[in-house]
Motif scaffolding. Structure first.
Motif, PDB file in Angstrom:
ATOM      1  N   HIS A 116      10.653   9.068  -3.006  1.00 41.92           N
ATOM      2  CA  HIS A 116       9.984   7.821  -3.424  1.00 41.92           C
ATOM      3  C   HIS A 116       8.720   8.204  -4.220  1.00 41.92           C
ATOM      4  CE1 HIS A 116       9.395   3.336  -2.464  1.00 41.92           C
ATOM      5  NE2 HIS A 116       8.457   3.652  -3.326  1.00 41.92           N
ATOM      6  N   TYR A 155      11.419  -7.589  -8.458  1.00 44.79           N
ATOM      7  CA  TYR A 155      10.062  -8.097  -8.681  1.00 44.79           C
ATOM      8  C   TYR A 155       9.898  -8.878  -9.985  1.00 44.79           C
ATOM      9  CZ  TYR A 155       8.415  -4.731  -5.173  1.00 44.79           C
ATOM     10  OH  TYR A 155       8.205  -4.026  -4.015  1.00 44.79           O
ATOM     11  N   TRP A 170       1.743 -10.846 -11.923  1.00 43.99           N
ATOM     12  CA  TRP A 170       3.199 -10.823 -12.111  1.00 43.99           C
ATOM     13  C   TRP A 170       3.738 -12.229 -11.885  1.00 43.99           C
ATOM     14  CZ3 TRP A 170       4.850  -5.970  -8.708  1.00 43.99           C
ATOM     15  CH2 TRP A 170       4.183  -4.843  -9.188  1.00 43.99           C
ATOM     16  N   ASN A 173      14.278   6.427  -5.126  1.00 45.48           N
ATOM     17  CA  ASN A 173      13.699   5.114  -5.359  1.00 45.48           C
ATOM     18  C   ASN A 173      13.431   4.915  -6.848  1.00 45.48           C
ATOM     19  OD1 ASN A 173      12.348   2.581  -4.387  1.00 45.48           O
ATOM     20  ND2 ASN A 173      10.614   3.526  -5.453  1.00 45.48           N
ATOM     21  N   GLU A 174      13.982   3.872  -7.401  1.00 45.94           N
ATOM     22  CA  GLU A 174      13.683   3.401  -8.756  1.00 45.94           C
ATOM     23  C   GLU A 174      13.561   4.489  -9.826  1.00 45.94           C
ATOM     24  OE1 GLU A 174      10.146   1.010  -8.368  1.00 45.94           O
ATOM     25  OE2 GLU A 174      11.249  -0.604  -7.406  1.00 45.94           O
ATOM     26  N   GLU A 179      13.629  -4.018  -1.585  1.00 44.61           N
ATOM     27  CA  GLU A 179      12.225  -4.394  -1.807  1.00 44.61           C
ATOM     28  C   GLU A 179      12.168  -5.748  -2.487  1.00 44.61           C
ATOM     29  OE1 GLU A 179       9.410  -1.770  -3.810  1.00 44.61           O
ATOM     30  OE2 GLU A 179      10.451  -0.024  -2.988  1.00 44.61           O
ATOM     31  N   GLN A 234       2.385   6.078   0.407  1.00 43.14           N
ATOM     32  CA  GLN A 234       1.599   4.848   0.383  1.00 43.14           C
ATOM     33  C   GLN A 234       1.028   4.472   1.756  1.00 43.14           C
ATOM     34  OE1 GLN A 234       4.937   2.828  -2.091  1.00 43.14           O
ATOM     35  NE2 GLN A 234       3.069   1.772  -2.683  1.00 43.14           N
ATOM     36  N   GLU A 279      -1.363   1.316  -3.323  1.00 39.01           N
ATOM     37  CA  GLU A 279      -0.477   0.840  -4.396  1.00 39.01           C
ATOM     38  C   GLU A 279      -0.609   1.721  -5.641  1.00 39.01           C
ATOM     39  OE1 GLU A 279       1.912  -1.129  -5.424  1.00 39.01           O
ATOM     40  OE2 GLU A 279       2.365  -1.678  -3.364  1.00 39.01           O
ATOM     41  N   TRP A 280      -0.345   3.015  -5.467  1.00 39.45           N
ATOM     42  CA  TRP A 280      -0.340   3.954  -6.586  1.00 39.45           C
ATOM     43  C   TRP A 280      -1.618   3.844  -7.426  1.00 39.45           C
ATOM     44  CZ3 TRP A 280       3.059   7.078  -4.838  1.00 39.45           C
ATOM     45  CH2 TRP A 280       4.168   6.609  -4.160  1.00 39.45           C
ATOM     46  N   TRP A 286       8.877  -6.092   0.866  1.00 40.02           N
ATOM     47  CA  TRP A 286       7.839  -5.135   0.516  1.00 40.02           C
ATOM     48  C   TRP A 286       6.512  -5.829   0.682  1.00 40.02           C
ATOM     49  CZ3 TRP A 286       7.857  -0.024  -0.265  1.00 40.02           C
ATOM     50  CH2 TRP A 286       6.635   0.555  -0.646  1.00 40.02           C
TER      51      TRP A 286
HETATM   52  C1  BGC Z   1       7.791   0.557  -5.620  1.00 42.98           C
HETATM   53  C2  BGC Z   1       6.746   0.535  -4.530  1.00 42.98           C
HETATM   54  C3  BGC Z   1       5.559  -0.285  -4.998  1.00 42.98           C
HETATM   55  C4  BGC Z   1       6.027  -1.698  -5.287  1.00 42.98           C
HETATM   56  C5  BGC Z   1       4.926  -2.680  -5.644  1.00 42.98           C
HETATM   57  C6  BGC Z   1       8.018  -0.773  -6.297  1.00 42.98           C
HETATM   58  O1  BGC Z   1       8.329  -0.570  -7.627  1.00 42.98           O
HETATM   59  O2  BGC Z   1       8.994   1.097  -5.122  1.00 42.98           O
HETATM   60  O3  BGC Z   1       6.392   1.842  -4.213  1.00 42.98           O
HETATM   61  O4  BGC Z   1       4.511  -0.273  -4.101  1.00 42.98           O
HETATM   62  O5  BGC Z   1       6.932  -1.631  -6.362  1.00 42.98           O
HETATM   63  O6  BGC Z   1       4.207  -2.274  -6.733  1.00 42.98           O
END
Ligand code: BGC
Length: 389
Positions: A113, A258, A280, A157-158, A305, A21, A350-351, A343
């Motif tokens: 990640h 989140y 969100w 990661n996740e 995060e 990223q 952002e992917w 974060w």
């Molecule tokens: C991920 C991050 C991503 C962030 C916000 C998380 O789920 O680990 O890579 O940028 O969310 O979308």
């Protein structure tokens, strides 16, 4: 809630990033290939050019009084071809770690990640049990060559988000939509975590090893029975299952928070509901709920995060303050929270959303790559310095 908030002594304050990223030119990865083949609307290209500008970015971190930083090592750079180790890439990450040490910033290093070396992905990635040996070898290589400089390890990661977007929802590479494969990958990731945990501990028995788990808070308003069952089941599947598969293989819990997930049959009516630029719902109390729920594991917790897409920086300050208030309440109620990593350090790739969502404490122009500290970052910097507010 108390008025003046002072966090525990030695609390870690920082921000988090991930290689693909921010670094730019991640040419040997599966994501890069996918982006090139038109998988996403926007490609990562040079991202934030952090690979070359990390010293400058760490100066920013220092200026913002942060004493911890989370980043990921890109496996595709370290081992661009099967069994071929890139010495320059290794040197680079040593420099990165030394540069953090020099600034007295504790490092949280993620091994995986979301992005993989293309060769590994082409062999089926984590869907093939026989491929775990490659991840183990990569972990061994890192531990041997960088282990003396790493403070905290985050293996994966996740896994829940990775599996659901890449193997169930078909949104990220390898774009599968298979429940069976999802289960396989999930179980293999748990095995990979346990193996990596052991490898790191063989090298250093008192190493601190964990992973970063995306944990939401769940609700089923209205007390409807079906809603309640559904929310409990989802929580078990999405949030708890990985811990259950990897019990006793965590020195701490890394939590990415989140989401608020609502399973009410009724539409949720919240007064003063606030939403991020990505739509969100912002629900700070959820961080408290999550921490209290995790107390049962009797392990230290680091928030690895937590952040908001907020281009205009009108919500971020309140976002941070409110989440920290709830986090502090969890600490007051006996949860051993030892750090908070926001974060993210700067706006990044952002992917599949591309560069549009702006999660950064620091604004980063995706064209000029100029960095500009946001107001909210200065508020956070004061908190980091005072260890509270
Ligand atoms: C991920 C991050 C991503 C962030 C916000 C998380 O789920 O680990 O890579 O940028 O969310 O979308």
């Amino acid at each position: 809630m108390s008025e003046k908030i002072v966090f525990p002594k030695d609390f870690l304050w920082g921000s988090a990033t991930a290689a693909h990223q921010v670094e730019g030119n991640n040419i040997h990865s599966d994501w890069w290939a996918w982006e090139k083949n038109g998988g996403t609307k926007e490609a990562s290209k040079l991202a934030c050019d952090h690979y070359r500008r990390f010293e400058e970015d760490f100066d920013l971190i220092q200026k913002l009084n942060q004493n911890a930083h989370r980043f990921s090592i890109e496996w595709a750079r370290i081992e661009p071809k099967e069994g071929k180790w890139d010495k320059e890439a290794l040197k680079h990450y040593r420099k990165v770690l030394e540069s953090l040490r020099k600034r007295k910033i504790k490092s949280f290093v993620t091994l995986f990640h979301f992005t993989l070396p293309l060769w590994f992905a082409q062999k089926g990635g984590f869907s093939q049990i026989e491929n775990l040996k490659y991840f183990e070898r990569y972990t061994q290589f890192l531990v041997k060559n960088l282990g003396d400089l790493v403070d905290f390890w985050l293996t994966i990661n996740e896994p829940n988000i990775y599996v659901s977007t890449s193997y169930l929802g078909g949104l990220w590479p390898p774009q599968k939509r298979s429940l069976l494969q999802s289960i396989k990958v999930f179980i293999n990731l748990a095995k990979a975590h346990k193996k990596a945990y052991k490898i790191i501990h063989e090298f250093k028995s008192d190493a601190k090893v964990g992973m970063a788990m995306n944990i939401s808070t769940y609700n089923s308003f209205g007390g409807y029975f079906i809603g309640m069952i559904f929310s409990k089941l989802t929580k078990l599947l999405i949030s708890d299952s990985f811990y259950l598969l990897t019990q006793n293989f965590h020195d701490f819990l890394g939590v990415n928070y989140y989401f608020f997930r609502n399973f009410s049959i009724r539409t949720l009516k919240m007064t003063h509901a606030v939403y991020s630029d990505l739509g969100w719902l912002i629900y700070p109390k959820g961080l408290y709920d999550v921490c209290l729920d995790l107390k049962k594991y009797h392990l230290p917790i680091y928030i690895t995060e937590n952040g908001i897409a907020d281009k205009k920086d009108i919500l971020r300050t309140e976002f941070v303050l409110n989440h920290l208030r709830w986090l502090f309440k969890a600490i007051e109620e006996g949860v051993d929270v030892k750090g908070y990593l926001h974060w993210t350090l700067m706006d990044n790739y952002e992917w599949t959303y591309g560069f549009k969502p702006r999660f950064g404490l620091v604004a980063m122009d995706p064209i000029t790559r100029e960095r500009k500290i946001r107001k909210s970052a200065l508020v956070y910097a004061k908190i980091c310095k005072a260890n509270g507010f």
